[in-house]
Design an enzyme around this catalytic site. Structure first.
Site, PDB file in Angstrom:
ATOM      1  N   ASP A   1     -11.939  93.257  11.765  1.00 30.18           N
ATOM      2  CA  ASP A   1     -12.272  93.976  13.002  1.00 30.18           C
ATOM      3  C   ASP A   1     -12.637  92.998  14.122  1.00 30.18           C
ATOM      4  O   ASP A   1     -13.722  92.418  14.115  1.00 30.18           O
ATOM      5  CB  ASP A   1     -13.431  94.943  12.723  1.00 30.18           C
ATOM      6  CG  ASP A   1     -13.780  95.815  13.929  1.00 30.18           C
ATOM      7  OD1 ASP A   1     -13.334  95.501  15.059  1.00 30.18           O
ATOM      8  OD2 ASP A   1     -14.496  96.817  13.753  1.00 30.18           O
TER       9      ASP A   1
ATOM     10  N   ASP B   1     -16.917 106.799  17.354  1.00 30.96           N
ATOM     11  CA  ASP B   1     -17.013 105.347  17.220  1.00 30.96           C
ATOM     12  C   ASP B   1     -17.865 104.869  18.389  1.00 30.96           C
ATOM     13  O   ASP B   1     -17.412 104.848  19.533  1.00 30.96           O
ATOM     14  CB  ASP B   1     -15.604 104.725  17.258  1.00 30.96           C
ATOM     15  CG  ASP B   1     -15.631 103.196  17.306  1.00 30.96           C
ATOM     16  OD1 ASP B   1     -16.724 102.612  17.277  1.00 30.96           O
ATOM     17  OD2 ASP B   1     -14.537 102.595  17.374  1.00 30.96           O
TER      18      ASP B   1
ATOM     19  N   LYS C   1     -25.424  98.146  21.980  1.00 34.95           N
ATOM     20  CA  LYS C   1     -25.363  98.223  20.517  1.00 34.95           C
ATOM     21  C   LYS C   1     -25.961  96.977  19.857  1.00 34.95           C
ATOM     22  O   LYS C   1     -26.495  97.043  18.760  1.00 34.95           O
ATOM     23  CB  LYS C   1     -23.896  98.396  20.091  1.00 34.95           C
ATOM     24  CG  LYS C   1     -23.679  98.667  18.606  1.00 34.95           C
ATOM     25  CD  LYS C   1     -22.211  98.927  18.345  1.00 34.95           C
ATOM     26  CE  LYS C   1     -21.899  99.142  16.880  1.00 34.95           C
ATOM     27  NZ  LYS C   1     -20.468  99.427  16.674  1.00 34.95           N
TER      28      LYS C   1
HETATM   29  P1  ADP Z   1     -15.526  97.182  20.357  1.00 40.40           P
HETATM   30  O1  ADP Z   1     -15.234  97.583  18.952  1.00 40.40           O
HETATM   31  O2  ADP Z   1     -16.241  95.863  20.453  1.00 40.40           O
HETATM   32  O3  ADP Z   1     -16.217  98.239  21.133  1.00 40.40           O
HETATM   33  P2  ADP Z   1     -12.652  97.416  21.038  1.00 40.40           P
HETATM   34  O4  ADP Z   1     -12.144  97.574  19.662  1.00 40.40           O
HETATM   35  O5  ADP Z   1     -12.492  98.555  21.951  1.00 40.40           O
HETATM   36  O6  ADP Z   1     -14.145  96.892  21.104  1.00 40.40           O
HETATM   37  O7  ADP Z   1     -11.928  96.116  21.646  1.00 40.40           O
HETATM   38  C1  ADP Z   1     -12.056  95.748  22.963  1.00 40.40           C
HETATM   39  C2  ADP Z   1     -11.308  94.449  23.184  1.00 40.40           C
HETATM   40  O8  ADP Z   1      -9.918  94.642  22.899  1.00 40.40           O
HETATM   41  C3  ADP Z   1     -11.407  93.959  24.607  1.00 40.40           C
HETATM   42  O9  ADP Z   1     -11.717  92.570  24.612  1.00 40.40           O
HETATM   43  C4  ADP Z   1      -9.986  94.183  25.137  1.00 40.40           C
HETATM   44  O10 ADP Z   1      -9.634  93.248  26.137  1.00 40.40           O
HETATM   45  C5  ADP Z   1      -9.165  93.966  23.874  1.00 40.40           C
HETATM   46  N1  ADP Z   1      -7.796  94.530  23.989  1.00 40.40           N
HETATM   47  C6  ADP Z   1      -7.448  95.797  24.276  1.00 40.40           C
HETATM   48  N2  ADP Z   1      -6.100  95.931  24.339  1.00 40.40           N
HETATM   49  C7  ADP Z   1      -5.584  94.692  24.066  1.00 40.40           C
HETATM   50  C8  ADP Z   1      -4.256  94.144  24.001  1.00 40.40           C
HETATM   51  N3  ADP Z   1      -3.187  94.896  24.222  1.00 40.40           N
HETATM   52  N4  ADP Z   1      -4.125  92.834  23.694  1.00 40.40           N
HETATM   53  C9  ADP Z   1      -5.205  92.057  23.478  1.00 40.40           C
HETATM   54  N5  ADP Z   1      -6.471  92.496  23.545  1.00 40.40           N
HETATM   55  C10 ADP Z   1      -6.662  93.800  23.837  1.00 40.40           C
HETATM   56 MG    MG Z   2     -15.249  98.595  17.227  1.00 46.16          MG
END
Ligand code: ADP
Ligand code: MG
Length: 618
Positions: A210, A23, A86
């Site tokens: 998402d 991913d 990205k």
């Molecule tokens: P991407 O797909 O954009 O790379 P992710 O799916 O990894 O991102 O999501 C990252 C986001 O998820 C960040 O903003 C992070 O702060 C948030 N996040 C991670 N854990 C939690 C949580 N327990 N509660 C709320 N937000 C969270």
């Molecule tokens: Mg993602």
């Protein structure tokens, strides 16, 4: 087709080597595999954590770091820290000019239609190279954790990614030394992780929600006979968990009566506040009050206030869901499953509002920031032929494409695409008044067509005289179930067209296919650097052509000294073009561009004032 891969260390072919699922995220990236018990598992190398922040830092000494370590430089060394790459993948400057301010590092805009580049120090990087650095880090972590070479991968992309963004992702994989078996849509992967769509008999319509760090997207998919079809996508490319963090920071600023402009200058404190805000947001998954101090700033927040702060943002995502349903021509009752993806869906308010909107419980058992990688690993396992219950569809063994400027291969149908398939792309001319366009069709994985296998060549004749860049030539590839490839070329403004047919598999053995695949991996580094050099050179040649034409036509509007300086700079560029140094070429293009930009603007003014006098200039 035999499934082969090459052990880069030994050069030997391996038949049963592991294929990982990756991913490649805007905020975080991660890698997963299928463990010996046949379960998908994310990789946590040496306890470094599963999520690798998609951040790359370049130190002055030339060291490159990726992940958590690089993330620490986001605020303290922003010019040399690349995040959110990205967003730039497969994009031209035209696509991003409206949100240029978002990037703290330098995004180059010397040619508005070509792909963007990023400047760090005095080096130029393409988003492909930067993504490759992240992929390489993931590959190394997987190899270290699994104690085996990892050379093959499935990589996910958002469902809305276009052809050039998908190709850029493939190229990044290749540059990282990975044979990219397939590019899979993120919502499809998430669905597979929940086991939805694995049974070929099931027919379902699902919604995948998402919410990541900086982006939101919702996709409506229809699953039939094990095939996922995207019915619609919707979203907001600037809405995500980062907005929740910002809302918290703004709240603290207000409560503590801090001066925002002072805060921006105090990078250390800004960074601390940002981290504290994110930490507090995450804490609300299991507690209802945060009460802490940074220096003499009170960081207090309760869950209800947090919910109020983010309500309008979450409401916006629900509006997108409504639009996605409408675009798919469906209503809520048509949706059979709702899947939650992305770290930000851990926020309780998000879950409740999404479940309320779709009027059903959502799938949230798996870690939302891991589901996409887990699903990619399952897709990899299917491609490896390890799941006997799932039939592998016929695929094209080698990529099919055409020759573009400088002898480069432009892939139209990537290898491993399901057959039958069709794909197309639009091209244009590079010279004023060009009447013919030669179309050469090739098969293979190398970046230079001369290393690939030529399948056909024909001329599209009779394009009416137009300036360079004006004609619109659509080239379409149709590969039918019998393996016959039909190539159609048509100039849209005039309707001139031409068509040929070939059978790509004719006259090539499995051994030759294996050899071609092997060569493409062993030459990946060389190929990509050659491609980049050729692209830089082509861009430079076009710049020379445009500027010289500009001088001819509009010399009258420039000072003598300006004309001679421009001519001098053009000559320098001409010399540099044969140097073979990509960075030097980019630097020289950039320089010429900076110098001539005001001329174009001045000309616009002249054009406007003469137009007002009732005259027109060419
Ligand atoms: P991407 O797909 O954009 O790379 P992710 O799916 O990894 O991102 O999501 C990252 C986001 O998820 C960040 O903003 C992070 O702060 C948030 N996040 C991670 N854990 C939690 C949580 N327990 N509660 C709320 N937000 C969270
Ligand atoms: Mg993602």
């Amino acid at each position: 087709m035999a499934k082969v891969s090459i052990n880069l260390a030994t050069g030997s072919l391996q038949k049963d080597e592991i294929i990982v699922g990756i991913d490649l995220g805007t905020t975080n990236s991660l890698v997963a595999f299928i463990d010996p018990d046949k379960n998908p598992k994310v990789i946590n190398d040496a306890g470094k954590g599963v999520l690798v922040p998609s951040v790359v830092h370049f130190s002055e000494a030339g060291d490159i770091t990726v992940g958590n370590e690089a993330k620490e430089y986001l605020i303290t060394d922003p010019q040399n820290t690349v995040f959110s790459v990205k967003r730039l993948l497969g994009r031209s400057y035209n696509d991003i000019e409206n949100y240029e301010d978002f990037f703290s590092y330098k995004v180059i805009d010397d040619n508005t239609e070509s792909l963007v580049k990023i400047k760090v120090g005095d080096k130029f990087y393409t988003p492909i190279e930067l993504s490759a650095l992240i992929l390489k880090e993931l590959k190394e972590r997987a190899e270290h954790a699994l104690k085996t070479p990892v050379n093959r991968a499935v990589i996910t992309v958002p469902a809305y990614f276009n052809d050039s963004q998908r190709q850029a992702t493939r190229d990044a994989g290749k540059l990282a030394g990975l044979d990219v078996l397939r590019i899979v849509n993120e919502p499809t992967a998430a669905s597979l992780a929940y086991g939805i769509g694995l049974n070929p008999d099931e027919t379902k319509t699902i919604a995948v929600y998402d919410l990541g760090g900086g982006t939101f997207d919702v996709s409506i998919l229809q699953i039939q006979n094990g095939i996922f079809e995207v019915l619609s996508t919707n979203g907001d490319t600037f809405l995500g968990g980062d907005d929740f963090d910002r809302a918290i920071i703004d709240y603290w600023i207000e409560k503590n009566q801090l001066d925002k402009s002072e805060l921006i200058k105090n990078r250390e404190l800004a960074q601390q506040l940002r981290l504290k805000a994110e930490e507090s947001k995450k804490a609300f998954s299991h507690q209802s009050l945060v009460n802490e101090k940074i220096g003499d700033i009170w960081c207090t927040l309760d869950r209800n206030t947090f919910n109020e702060l983010i309500l309008t943002k979450v409401q916006q995502t629900i509006d997108c869901c409504r639009n996605a349903l409408r675009d798919a021509g469906l209503t809520i009752t048509d949706i059979d499953e709702v899947i939650m993806v992305g770290g930000s869906t851990r926020t309780a308010l998000v879950k409740t509002m999404v479940a309320e909107f779709f009027e059903r419980p959502v799938h949230d058992d798996l870690n939302p920031d891991e589901v996409v990688a887990l699903g990619a690993a399952i897709q990899a396992d299917i491609l490896a032929g390890n799941r006997r219950d799932i039939l592998l569809l016929d695929v094209t063994p080698l990529s099919l494409g055409i020759e573009t400027m400088g002898g480069l291969m432009d892939v139209i149908i990537p290898r491993n695409s399901k057959v039958p398939t069709k794909a197309g792309r639009q091209y244009t001319t590079s010279i004023d008044g060009q009447a013919n366009m030669k179309i050469s069709v090739y098969q293979g994985e190398r970046d230079l067509v001369k290393e690939n296998r030529k399948l056909a060549e024909f001329d599209l004749k009779g394009i009416p005289g137009m300036p360079a860049g004006f004609p619109k030539v659509d080239i379409n590839f149709l590969l039918n179930a019998d393996g016959i490839l039909k190539i159609q070329a048509m100039e849209l403004r005039s309707g001139v067209k031409q068509e040929v047919e070939v059978t790509p598999t004719y006259g090539i053995t499995d051994d030759q296919v294996e050899q071609m695949l092997m060569d493409s991996i062993t030459h990946a580094q060389d190929d990509v650097s050659q491609r980049m050099l050729i692209e830089a050179r082509t861009e430079g040649e076009q710049m020379v052509y445009t500027v010289e034409r500009f001088l001819q036509k509009n010399g009258a509007y420039l000072e003598i000294a300006e004309i001679s300086t421009t001519q001098q700079k053009v000559n320098t560029l001409k010399e540099v073009l044969s140097s073979g140094e990509k960075d030097l070429i980019h630097k020289t293009i950039d320089d010429l561009n900076e110098y001539t930009r005001p001329f174009a603007e001045r000309l616009m003014d002249v054009a406007i004032s003469t137009a007002m006098k009732g005259k027109s200039i060419e």
